[in-house]
Design a protein around this motif. Structure first.
Motif, PDB file in Angstrom:
ATOM      1  N   GLU A 130       0.837  -1.207   0.000  1.00 15.96           N
ATOM      2  CA  GLU A 130       0.000   0.000   0.000  1.00 15.96           C
ATOM      3  C   GLU A 130       0.866   1.248   0.000  1.00 15.96           C
ATOM      4  N   ALA A 173       1.041   4.221  -2.890  1.00 18.87           N
ATOM      5  CA  ALA A 173       0.953   5.630  -2.551  1.00 18.87           C
ATOM      6  C   ALA A 173       2.150   6.394  -3.115  1.00 18.87           C
ATOM      7  N   GLU A 213      -6.949   2.817  -6.147  1.00 20.48           N
ATOM      8  CA  GLU A 213      -7.259   4.014  -5.352  1.00 20.48           C
ATOM      9  C   GLU A 213      -7.335   3.689  -3.861  1.00 20.48           C
ATOM     10  N   ASN A 214      -7.888   2.537  -3.518  1.00 17.01           N
ATOM     11  CA  ASN A 214      -7.956   2.142  -2.110  1.00 17.01           C
ATOM     12  C   ASN A 214      -6.566   1.865  -1.536  1.00 17.01           C
ATOM     13  N   LYS A 233      -5.037   5.246  -0.896  1.00 17.32           N
ATOM     14  CA  LYS A 233      -5.644   5.876   0.279  1.00 17.32           C
ATOM     15  C   LYS A 233      -5.091   5.269   1.568  1.00 17.32           C
ATOM     16  N   ARG A 234      -5.024   3.935   1.625  1.00 17.87           N
ATOM     17  CA  ARG A 234      -4.498   3.278   2.824  1.00 17.87           C
ATOM     18  C   ARG A 234      -3.009   3.524   2.989  1.00 17.87           C
ATOM     19  N   ASN A 286      -1.449   6.191   2.213  1.00 17.73           N
ATOM     20  CA  ASN A 286      -1.263   7.564   2.684  1.00 17.73           C
ATOM     21  C   ASN A 286      -1.769   7.787   4.096  1.00 17.73           C
ATOM     22  N   ASN A 287      -2.490   6.814   4.643  1.00 14.85           N
ATOM     23  CA  ASN A 287      -3.059   6.921   5.981  1.00 14.85           C
ATOM     24  C   ASN A 287      -2.104   6.275   6.984  1.00 14.85           C
TER      25      ASN A 287
END
Length: 66
Positions: A5, A9, A56-57, A60-61, A63-64
């Motif tokens: 992930e 990103a 995209e998911n 998102k993960r 970057n979190n």
């Protein structure tokens, strides 16, 4: 957050990556199919959409920080 992930990103964080992702969205998610679309074409389109959503998911993960 997994290592892959984070890689997604990083890959899509720059200008080029954002442009590529926008282009993928244009080709898939934002594409409008006509009323005469076949079942096979609809399934192909849905699979492409699912792949772009998955990317995209991951982004998102990645970057979190949680």
């Amino acid at each position: 957050m997994s290592e892959i992930e984070k890689q997604y990103a990083r890959t899509f964080s720059g200008v080029s990556g954002k442009q590529v992702l926008a282009h993928l969205r244009l080709l898939t998610i934002e594409r409008v199919l006509g009323p005469n679309v076949t079942n096979d074409e609809l399934r192909w389109w849905a699979a492409q959409n699912a792949l772009v959503h998955q990317i995209e998911n991951f982004i998102k993960r990645g970057n979190n920080p949680t």
